[in-house]
Write an enzyme that holds these catalytic residues in place. Structure first.
Site, mmCIF file in Angstrom:
data_model
loop_
_atom_site.group_PDB
_atom_site.id
_atom_site.type_symbol
_atom_site.label_atom_id
_atom_site.label_comp_id
_atom_site.label_asym_id
_atom_site.label_seq_id
_atom_site.Cartn_x
_atom_site.Cartn_y
_atom_site.Cartn_z
ATOM 1 N N HIS A 198 -0.552 1.564 4.793
ATOM 2 C CA HIS A 198 -1.229 2.837 5.098
ATOM 3 C C HIS A 198 -1.361 3.079 6.603
ATOM 4 O O HIS A 198 -1.732 4.184 7.019
ATOM 5 C CB HIS A 198 -2.632 2.875 4.479
ATOM 6 C CG HIS A 198 -2.630 2.901 2.984
ATOM 7 N ND1 HIS A 198 -1.897 3.806 2.256
ATOM 8 C CD2 HIS A 198 -3.268 2.119 2.072
ATOM 9 C CE1 HIS A 198 -2.078 3.585 0.960
ATOM 10 N NE2 HIS A 198 -2.894 2.562 0.823
ATOM 11 N N ASP A 225 3.450 -0.749 -4.480
ATOM 12 C CA ASP A 225 1.988 -0.646 -4.502
ATOM 13 C C ASP A 225 1.587 0.630 -5.272
ATOM 14 O O ASP A 225 2.329 1.603 -5.286
ATOM 15 C CB ASP A 225 1.478 -0.567 -3.061
ATOM 16 C CG ASP A 225 -0.023 -0.731 -2.941
ATOM 17 O OD1 ASP A 225 -0.474 -1.847 -2.628
ATOM 18 O OD2 ASP A 225 -0.747 0.268 -3.148
ATOM 19 N N HIS A 260 -0.522 2.716 -4.480
ATOM 20 C CA HIS A 260 -0.788 3.800 -3.529
ATOM 21 C C HIS A 260 0.473 4.125 -2.717
ATOM 22 O O HIS A 260 1.249 3.219 -2.395
ATOM 23 C CB HIS A 260 -1.900 3.392 -2.554
ATOM 24 C CG HIS A 260 -3.171 2.981 -3.222
ATOM 25 N ND1 HIS A 260 -3.491 1.654 -3.468
ATOM 26 C CD2 HIS A 260 -4.194 3.725 -3.707
ATOM 27 C CE1 HIS A 260 -4.680 1.601 -4.073
ATOM 28 N NE2 HIS A 260 -5.115 2.841 -4.228
ATOM 29 N N ASP A 296 -1.501 -3.707 -7.180
ATOM 30 C CA ASP A 296 -2.648 -2.974 -7.722
ATOM 31 C C ASP A 296 -2.254 -1.945 -8.792
ATOM 32 O O ASP A 296 -3.100 -1.195 -9.268
ATOM 33 C CB ASP A 296 -3.472 -2.306 -6.599
ATOM 34 C CG ASP A 296 -2.608 -1.701 -5.517
ATOM 35 O OD1 ASP A 296 -1.375 -1.623 -5.695
ATOM 36 O OD2 ASP A 296 -3.177 -1.299 -4.473
HETATM 37 ZN ZN LIG Z 1 -2.650 -0.185 -2.883
#
Ligand SMILES: [Zn+2]
Length: 292
Positions: free
Chosen positions: A111, A148, A150, A229
């Site tokens: 991120h 991931d 995200h 995740d």
């Molecule tokens: Zn994540």
């Protein structure tokens, strides 16, 4: 980042414990990550970003950069070491000292944008590693795979429109950080998937969308933003993958790496917050990478 924060030191302990419990530990070569240098970080981050983080690094207590992302007195060095791990892994793999590598690191990185820390991330570890492969080793094409739950907004921010990089990802959408779907650059293959996505839909996405594009690109090295995740048990995300899916996708990526990249894969830990599921998933991933 403070007690009760999901991005906790217990994550790495859980991974190490499970590798030992499964008897894998002895089959692996362990290396201590060095600190990344400013020269390595400046390939993907601005000097202002580095200076801002260093300046905000507290001598005591916790400094919040945003509601999710905080620094304690050790964070600065931990983040340098996390980025340094990828650099070292690229060097080891390029020197053929190891066939491939997994970096058990935190804080995570995908991120972190060129100018911003966010989402538990300070430096974009996988981007620093990719830039090192291009600049220090002269590779022409590096693929970054991000599974991931995200979207890896930071990696996209670092490499959008860079033709030497192909970034391939899937992620839950709509979901944090609410990016990746709005007109991505041509070197990005972003596959947004709804909450509840299961093994079958995951494997179909990889087979039908990821692998053809990856093979067309002919990467000379594959880097993985390995977040776990999207696991069924991980309540930070809402997808339904199992450790067998992580083993499967790792095997698929190994086949591509064998075809065009002399097997070169460097995988770097991103998310994964339920300790048991994280430890089992990483172990399945490493087992497949190591071919045991
Ligand atoms: Zn994540």
């Amino acid at each position: 980042m403070g007690s009760f924060h999901p991005e906790s030191p217990a994550r790495l302990a859980a991974i190490n414990d499970h590798l030992i419990a499964q008897g894998l530990d002895h089959y692996l070569s362990h290396y201590e990550a060095p600190l990344a240098t400013f020269e390595q970080l400046l390939r993907v981050h601005s000097a202002a970003h580095l200076e801002r983080l260093k300046r905000n690094s507290p001598e005591l207590g916790i400094y919040h950069l945003d509601p999710d992302t905080a620094m304690n007195p050790h964070t600065w060095r931990a983040a340098l070491r996390s980025a340094g791990a990828g650099v070292m892994a690229v060097d080891l793999v390029m020197a053929r000292e190891v066939a491939n590598a997994f970096c058990a690191i935190r804080p995570p990185g995908h991120h972190a944008e060129r100018e911003h820390a966010m989402g538990f991330c300070f430096f974009n570890n996988v981007a620093v590693a990719a830039a090192h492969a291009l600049k220090a080793h002269g590779l022409a094409r590096v693929a970054i795979i991000d599974f991931d739950v995200h979207h890896g907004n930071g990696t996209e921010d670092c490499f959008a429109n860079n033709e030497q990089i192909l970034m391939i990802s899937l992620f839950q959408h709509p979901f944090y950080p609410y990016s990746g779907t709005d007109n991505p650059a041509p070197n990005m293959l972003n596959v947004p998937l709804p909450g509840g996505t299961d093994s079958e839909a995951f494997r179909q996405t990889v087979t039908e969308l990821w692998l053809p594009r990856l093979r067309q690109f002919k990467p000379e090295m594959i880097l993985i933003s390995a977040g776990f995740d999207a696991h069924y048990e991980d309540d930070l995300g809402g997808m339904k993958l199992f450790e067998s899916d992580y083993a499967w996708v790792t095997g698929q990526l190994k086949l591509v790496a064998d075809e065009s990249a002399h097997g070169r894969i460097v995988s770097m830990l991103e998310g994964g917050y339920v300790l048991s599921a994280l430890a089992r998933s990483v172990t399945a991933h490493i087992k497949e990478l190591a071919g045991i």
